[in-house]
Design a protein around this motif. Structure first.
Motif, short mmCIF file in Angstrom:
data_model
loop_
_atom_site.label_atom_id
_atom_site.label_comp_id
_atom_site.label_asym_id
_atom_site.label_seq_id
_atom_site.Cartn_x
_atom_site.Cartn_y
_atom_site.Cartn_z
N LYS A 112 -1.82 -4.08 2.98
CA LYS A 112 -2.35 -2.92 3.70
C LYS A 112 -1.28 -1.87 4.00
O LYS A 112 -1.61 -0.73 4.32
CB LYS A 112 -3.02 -3.37 5.00
N ILE A 113 -0.02 -2.25 3.89
CA ILE A 113 1.06 -1.31 4.17
C ILE A 113 1.15 -0.27 3.06
O ILE A 113 1.19 -0.60 1.87
CB ILE A 113 2.41 -2.04 4.31
N THR A 114 1.16 1.00 3.44
CA THR A 114 1.27 2.08 2.45
C THR A 114 2.61 2.82 2.54
O THR A 114 2.96 3.58 1.64
CB THR A 114 0.13 3.09 2.62
N CYS A 115 3.35 2.63 3.63
CA CYS A 115 4.63 3.31 3.80
C CYS A 115 5.56 2.43 4.62
O CYS A 115 5.15 1.89 5.66
CB CYS A 115 4.43 4.65 4.49
N ILE A 116 6.79 2.27 4.15
CA ILE A 116 7.80 1.50 4.86
C ILE A 116 8.99 2.40 5.14
O ILE A 116 9.46 3.13 4.25
CB ILE A 116 8.25 0.27 4.04
N THR A 117 9.46 2.35 6.37
CA THR A 117 10.71 3.00 6.76
C THR A 117 11.63 1.92 7.30
O THR A 117 11.26 1.20 8.23
CB THR A 117 10.48 4.07 7.84
N HIS A 118 12.80 1.77 6.70
CA HIS A 118 13.73 0.74 7.16
C HIS A 118 14.85 1.36 7.99
O HIS A 118 15.05 2.58 7.99
CB HIS A 118 14.30 -0.06 5.99
N GLY A 156 13.62 10.22 5.74
CA GLY A 156 13.25 10.21 4.34
C GLY A 156 14.05 9.27 3.46
O GLY A 156 13.51 8.57 2.62
N CYS A 157 15.36 9.24 3.65
CA CYS A 157 16.21 8.41 2.80
C CYS A 157 15.99 6.92 3.01
O CYS A 157 16.51 6.10 2.24
CB CYS A 157 17.68 8.76 3.03
N CYS A 158 15.21 6.56 4.03
CA CYS A 158 14.90 5.15 4.32
C CYS A 158 13.43 4.83 4.06
O CYS A 158 12.94 3.78 4.48
CB CYS A 158 15.23 4.82 5.77
N MET A 159 12.73 5.71 3.35
CA MET A 159 11.28 5.57 3.20
C MET A 159 10.88 5.20 1.78
O MET A 159 11.51 5.60 0.80
CB MET A 159 10.58 6.87 3.59
N ALA A 160 9.78 4.44 1.69
CA ALA A 160 9.11 4.15 0.42
C ALA A 160 7.61 4.10 0.70
O ALA A 160 7.19 3.70 1.79
CB ALA A 160 9.59 2.82 -0.17
N PHE A 161 6.82 4.50 -0.29
CA PHE A 161 5.37 4.50 -0.09
C PHE A 161 4.68 4.19 -1.40
O PHE A 161 5.28 4.26 -2.49
CB PHE A 161 4.89 5.84 0.48
N THR A 162 3.41 3.80 -1.30
CA THR A 162 2.64 3.44 -2.48
C THR A 162 2.25 4.69 -3.26
O THR A 162 2.02 5.76 -2.68
CB THR A 162 1.37 2.67 -2.09
N ASN A 163 2.15 4.55 -4.57
CA ASN A 163 1.85 5.70 -5.43
C ASN A 163 0.51 6.33 -5.10
O ASN A 163 0.34 7.55 -5.25
CB ASN A 163 1.88 5.27 -6.91
N ASP A 164 -0.45 5.53 -4.62
CA ASP A 164 -1.77 6.10 -4.34
C ASP A 164 -1.76 7.02 -3.12
O ASP A 164 -2.76 7.70 -2.86
CB ASP A 164 -2.83 5.01 -4.19
N MET A 165 -0.66 7.09 -2.39
CA MET A 165 -0.55 8.04 -1.28
C MET A 165 -0.23 9.45 -1.75
O MET A 165 -0.35 10.41 -0.99
CB MET A 165 0.53 7.58 -0.29
N GLU A 188 0.24 7.17 7.65
CA GLU A 188 -0.42 6.52 8.79
C GLU A 188 -1.89 6.93 8.87
O GLU A 188 -2.75 6.12 9.20
CB GLU A 188 0.28 6.89 10.10
N LYS A 189 -2.16 8.19 8.58
CA LYS A 189 -3.54 8.68 8.66
C LYS A 189 -4.44 8.00 7.64
O LYS A 189 -5.59 7.65 7.94
CB LYS A 189 -3.57 10.20 8.45
N TYR A 190 -3.93 7.80 6.43
CA TYR A 190 -4.76 7.25 5.36
C TYR A 190 -4.41 5.81 4.99
O TYR A 190 -5.01 5.25 4.08
CB TYR A 190 -4.63 8.14 4.11
N GLY A 191 -3.47 5.22 5.69
CA GLY A 191 -3.09 3.85 5.39
C GLY A 191 -2.41 3.20 6.58
O GLY A 191 -2.88 3.32 7.71
N LYS A 192 -1.29 2.57 6.32
CA LYS A 192 -0.58 1.87 7.38
C LYS A 192 0.92 2.03 7.17
O LYS A 192 1.44 1.68 6.10
CB LYS A 192 -0.94 0.38 7.39
N SER A 193 1.62 2.55 8.17
CA SER A 193 3.08 2.66 8.11
C SER A 193 3.71 1.49 8.85
O SER A 193 3.19 1.00 9.84
CB SER A 193 3.54 3.98 8.76
N TYR A 194 4.86 1.07 8.34
CA TYR A 194 5.55 -0.07 8.93
C TYR A 194 7.04 0.24 9.02
O TYR A 194 7.63 0.76 8.07
CB TYR A 194 5.34 -1.32 8.06
#
Length: 235
Positions: A112-118, A156-165, A188-194
């Motif tokens: 369900k995660i669509t975006c990750i920020t580490h 931004g430099c710590c982010m990754a997201f799914t292609n469908d976003m 976050e609006k259309y998926g789930k950020s973590y």
């Protein structure tokens, strides 16, 4: 590192000759033969392009940027990415060798995660001094749309997201403050950020950084947030 799917690294460059070689090498140490590094260059006049070409690596793909600033330069790179997951990259940081592995593990553990920020540490220009031990602690980072509209915790430099976003993220409005806040909130609006509590890059700060770690005057901050809210509601 064996996997069937490919990933894309979206990088925006402009006169990055000082640090681009170390950054690219740290990325190449992370990725597989089927992956790609998509670079949008916004008209560099220094040795940036020559340094990139010196790698002679087919995974590196260079495109002409739109020359409309960093937000649209990143948007251009993102639009060219084909991988299952898209990682954002600045031109001047250093990736840990386990960055991609740790981020992909997180994606795969929760579909369900669509975006990750580490998390990351913040270092000086030659990576000899640690300025901030944890960006998450410094910024009090966590997800939440209103929380991140009030104060951006996405980096931004710590982010990754799914292609469908991509279909929600693009086009990136030109009147918002920065692309990373937009991408994180849209995900976050259309998926789930973590927010992944692992430090996976050295975030380099120097006199040529495009992004700055200071606050705008209060009236400009209010105006920026109102514009952002309007664009988010409209997307």
């Amino acid at each position: 590192m064996n996997r069937e799917y490919s990933i894309s690294i979206s990088m925006a460059t402009f006169n990055g000759e000082c640090y681009i070689q170390e950054q690219l090498q740290s990325i190449l140490n992370n990725i597989c033969p089927q992956d790609e590094i998509v670079i949008s260059d916004d008209g560099s006049t220094d040795d940036t392009i020559n340094i990139i070409n010196s790698f002679n690596d087919k995974r590196i793909k260079i495109f002409d940027g739109p020359r409309k600033g960093v937000k649209q330069n990143f948007a251009n790179a993102i639009s060219k990415c084909n991988g299952k997951y898209i990682f954002l990259s600045d031109q001047d940081d250093i990736w840990n060798e386990n960055k991609v592995e740790e981020v992909l593990k997180c994606f795969e553990q929760n579909s369900k995660i669509t975006c990750i920020t580490h998390d990351c540490d913040v270092v000086n220009s030659d990576n000899s001094k640690n300025i901030i031990n944890s960006f998450f602690e410094y910024r009090k980072s966590k997800n939440g749309i209103l929380y991140n509209i009030y104060k951006n915790r996405y980096l931004g430099c710590c982010m990754a997201f799914t292609n469908d976003m991509k279909k929600y993220i693009l086009p990136i409005p030109n009147d918002i403050e920065m692309h990373d806040q937009w991408i994180g909130i849209i995900c976050e609006k259309y998926g789930k950020s973590y927010f992944l509590n692992k430090k996976l890059i050295h975030y380099r700060r120097h006199e040529k950084n495009v992004s700055q770690m200071y606050h705008y005057p209060i009236l400009k901050m209010i105006k920026n947030r109102l514009i952002l809210i309007k664009r988010i509601v409209g997307r």
